[in-house]
Design a protein around this motif. Structure first.
Motif, PDB file in Angstrom:
ATOM      1  N   LEU A  43     -49.242 111.961 -18.049  1.00 36.57           N
ATOM      2  CA  LEU A  43     -47.993 112.552 -17.829  1.00 36.57           C
ATOM      3  C   LEU A  43     -46.801 111.577 -16.815  1.00 36.57           C
ATOM      4  CD1 LEU A  43     -45.832 115.043 -17.795  1.00 36.57           C
ATOM      5  CD2 LEU A  43     -47.087 115.868 -15.777  1.00 36.57           C
ATOM      6  N   ALA A  44     -47.298 111.050 -15.700  1.00 37.07           N
ATOM      7  CA  ALA A  44     -46.618 110.113 -15.070  1.00 37.07           C
ATOM      8  C   ALA A  44     -46.149 108.840 -15.718  1.00 37.07           C
ATOM      9  CB  ALA A  44     -47.336 109.677 -13.898  1.00 37.07           C
ATOM     10  N   GLY A  45     -47.080 108.336 -16.405  1.00 36.23           N
ATOM     11  CA  GLY A  45     -46.475 107.037 -17.265  1.00 36.23           C
ATOM     12  C   GLY A  45     -45.492 107.530 -18.377  1.00 36.23           C
ATOM     13  N   TYR A  46     -45.582 108.660 -18.940  1.00 34.33           N
ATOM     14  CA  TYR A  46     -44.830 109.151 -20.220  1.00 34.33           C
ATOM     15  C   TYR A  46     -43.402 109.381 -19.524  1.00 34.33           C
ATOM     16  CZ  TYR A  46     -42.494 111.582 -23.772  1.00 34.33           C
ATOM     17  OH  TYR A  46     -41.724 112.198 -24.763  1.00 34.33           O
ATOM     18  N   LEU A  47     -43.316 110.037 -18.305  1.00 36.86           N
ATOM     19  CA  LEU A  47     -42.081 110.459 -17.549  1.00 36.86           C
ATOM     20  C   LEU A  47     -41.328 108.994 -17.079  1.00 36.86           C
ATOM     21  CD1 LEU A  47     -42.807 113.747 -15.572  1.00 36.86           C
ATOM     22  CD2 LEU A  47     -41.485 113.119 -17.498  1.00 36.86           C
ATOM     23  N   ALA A  48     -42.359 107.983 -16.639  1.00 39.22           N
ATOM     24  CA  ALA A  48     -41.522 106.639 -16.036  1.00 39.22           C
ATOM     25  C   ALA A  48     -41.133 105.983 -17.257  1.00 39.22           C
ATOM     26  CB  ALA A  48     -42.671 106.114 -15.258  1.00 39.22           C
ATOM     27  N   SER A  49     -41.592 105.954 -18.407  1.00 37.72           N
ATOM     28  CA  SER A  49     -41.470 105.151 -19.418  1.00 37.72           C
ATOM     29  C   SER A  49     -40.009 105.754 -20.207  1.00 37.72           C
ATOM     30  CB  SER A  49     -42.452 104.860 -20.525  1.00 37.72           C
ATOM     31  OG  SER A  49     -43.373 104.002 -20.130  1.00 37.72           O
ATOM     32  N   ALA A  50     -39.822 106.978 -20.168  1.00 36.47           N
ATOM     33  CA  ALA A  50     -38.946 107.842 -20.858  1.00 36.47           C
ATOM     34  C   ALA A  50     -37.589 107.620 -19.970  1.00 36.47           C
ATOM     35  CB  ALA A  50     -39.242 109.287 -20.947  1.00 36.47           C
ATOM     36  N   ALA A  51     -37.781 107.463 -18.772  1.00 34.91           N
ATOM     37  CA  ALA A  51     -36.486 107.280 -17.636  1.00 34.91           C
ATOM     38  C   ALA A  51     -35.782 105.852 -18.319  1.00 34.91           C
ATOM     39  CB  ALA A  51     -36.976 107.179 -16.270  1.00 34.91           C
ATOM     40  N   SER A 124     -47.071 105.872 -21.558  1.00 35.82           N
ATOM     41  CA  SER A 124     -46.103 104.808 -21.666  1.00 35.82           C
ATOM     42  C   SER A 124     -46.029 104.404 -22.997  1.00 35.82           C
ATOM     43  CB  SER A 124     -46.126 103.682 -20.585  1.00 35.82           C
ATOM     44  OG  SER A 124     -45.090 102.484 -21.017  1.00 35.82           O
ATOM     45  N   TRP A 125     -47.071 103.968 -23.565  1.00 36.10           N
ATOM     46  CA  TRP A 125     -47.087 103.775 -25.101  1.00 36.10           C
ATOM     47  C   TRP A 125     -46.584 104.876 -25.947  1.00 36.10           C
ATOM     48  CZ3 TRP A 125     -49.748 105.830 -28.971  1.00 36.10           C
ATOM     49  CH2 TRP A 125     -49.927 105.470 -30.385  1.00 36.10           C
ATOM     50  N   LEU A 126     -46.883 105.922 -25.727  1.00 40.26           N
ATOM     51  CA  LEU A 126     -46.289 107.057 -26.392  1.00 40.26           C
ATOM     52  C   LEU A 126     -44.863 107.513 -26.287  1.00 40.26           C
ATOM     53  CD1 LEU A 126     -47.204 109.367 -28.684  1.00 40.26           C
ATOM     54  CD2 LEU A 126     -47.615 110.916 -26.599  1.00 40.26           C
ATOM     55  N   ALA A 127     -44.371 107.257 -25.218  1.00 41.59           N
ATOM     56  CA  ALA A 127     -43.227 107.428 -25.094  1.00 41.59           C
ATOM     57  C   ALA A 127     -42.242 106.288 -25.597  1.00 41.59           C
ATOM     58  CB  ALA A 127     -42.711 107.334 -23.539  1.00 41.59           C
ATOM     59  N   LYS A 128     -42.618 105.203 -25.763  1.00 41.56           N
ATOM     60  CA  LYS A 128     -42.002 103.926 -26.336  1.00 41.56           C
ATOM     61  C   LYS A 128     -42.104 104.008 -27.996  1.00 41.56           C
ATOM     62  CE  LYS A 128     -42.469 100.777 -22.631  1.00 41.56           C
ATOM     63  NZ  LYS A 128     -43.275  99.642 -22.041  1.00 41.56           N
ATOM     64  N   LYS A 129     -43.353 104.701 -28.213  1.00 36.29           N
ATOM     65  CA  LYS A 129     -43.668 104.986 -29.704  1.00 36.29           C
ATOM     66  C   LYS A 129     -42.685 106.095 -30.481  1.00 36.29           C
ATOM     67  CE  LYS A 129     -46.479 103.961 -33.240  1.00 36.29           C
ATOM     68  NZ  LYS A 129     -46.416 102.739 -34.052  1.00 36.29           N
ATOM     69  N   ARG A 134     -34.091 107.823 -22.286  1.00 40.93           N
ATOM     70  CA  ARG A 134     -32.676 108.197 -21.940  1.00 40.93           C
ATOM     71  C   ARG A 134     -31.970 107.077 -21.411  1.00 40.93           C
ATOM     72  NH1 ARG A 134     -35.157 112.256 -17.493  1.00 40.93           N
ATOM     73  NH2 ARG A 134     -35.483 110.152 -16.597  1.00 40.93           N
ATOM     74  N   THR A 135     -30.635 107.317 -22.109  1.00 44.24           N
ATOM     75  CA  THR A 135     -29.606 106.110 -21.823  1.00 44.24           C
ATOM     76  C   THR A 135     -29.182 105.976 -20.365  1.00 44.24           C
ATOM     77  OG1 THR A 135     -27.605 107.595 -22.386  1.00 44.24           O
ATOM     78  CG2 THR A 135     -28.791 106.264 -24.328  1.00 44.24           C
ATOM     79  N   PRO A 136     -28.856 104.983 -19.929  1.00 42.48           N
ATOM     80  CA  PRO A 136     -28.511 104.959 -18.276  1.00 42.48           C
ATOM     81  C   PRO A 136     -27.055 105.532 -18.180  1.00 42.48           C
ATOM     82  CG  PRO A 136     -28.546 102.688 -19.194  1.00 42.48           C
ATOM     83  CD  PRO A 136     -29.036 103.709 -20.508  1.00 42.48           C
ATOM     84  N   PRO A 137     -26.928 106.263 -17.106  1.00 35.59           N
ATOM     85  CA  PRO A 137     -25.363 106.737 -16.882  1.00 35.59           C
ATOM     86  C   PRO A 137     -24.240 105.992 -16.866  1.00 35.59           C
ATOM     87  CG  PRO A 137     -26.994 107.192 -14.888  1.00 35.59           C
ATOM     88  CD  PRO A 137     -27.570 106.459 -15.934  1.00 35.59           C
ATOM     89  N   VAL A 138     -23.215 106.195 -17.689  1.00 37.62           N
ATOM     90  CA  VAL A 138     -21.912 105.603 -17.628  1.00 37.62           C
ATOM     91  C   VAL A 138     -21.250 105.320 -16.282  1.00 37.62           C
ATOM     92  CG1 VAL A 138     -19.735 105.252 -18.556  1.00 37.62           C
ATOM     93  CG2 VAL A 138     -21.643 106.593 -19.853  1.00 37.62           C
TER      94      VAL A 138
END
Length: 140
Positions: A43-51, A124-129, A134-138
């Protein structure tokens, strides 16, 4: 608090009740399973990679694993009970228990951290796959 610790605490704290429940269900003996620590790291790796930040999933996972492995310190009680029953001099028992407690804690949290790291790598692999980033804020 850094983002690394934020994601690590989310994953580690999420795994705590599951780890405690699994330990309780096993009869609270001398077995301690780190299965749920893997999923906390996941969960932590997924959230960190999705950020959208530059957070390293490996360090997030190791920290989440160390936090998720904290219930394993409950096994130190058995160590203290065994040390009281030793028929050796008091000074020896104090030194031996101190060294065993420090060594046991280091090995437990280190191994739990490695399990969390492996879970974070998979997350992390799953989030990238699946492409969940998320896109960085403008304006940054």
């Amino acid at each position: 608090m850094t983002e690394t610790w934020t994601y690590a605490l989310i994953g580690g704290i999420a795994s705590l009740p599951l780890t405690i429940g699994l330990y309780w269900q096993s009869g609270m003996g001398s077995e301690f399973s780190l299965n749920m620590v893997f999923f906390g790291g996941f969960l932590a790796g997924y959230l960190a990679s999705a950020a959208a930040t530059e957070t390293d999933a490996s360090s997030v996972g190791f920290r989440a694993g160390a936090v998720g492995g904290l219930p394993g310190l409950w096994l130190l009680i058995d160590l203290l009970e065994a040390a009281i029953a030793w028929g050796s001099p008091l000074w020896f028992r104090v030194v031996a228990v101190s060294l065993l407690a420090v060594g046991f804690t280091a090995v437990l949290l280190g191994f739990a951290g490695l399990v969390g790291l492996l879970g974070a790598r998979v997350g992390s692999w799953l989030a990238k796959k699946i492409g969940v980033q998320r896109t960085p804020p403008v304006g940054d």
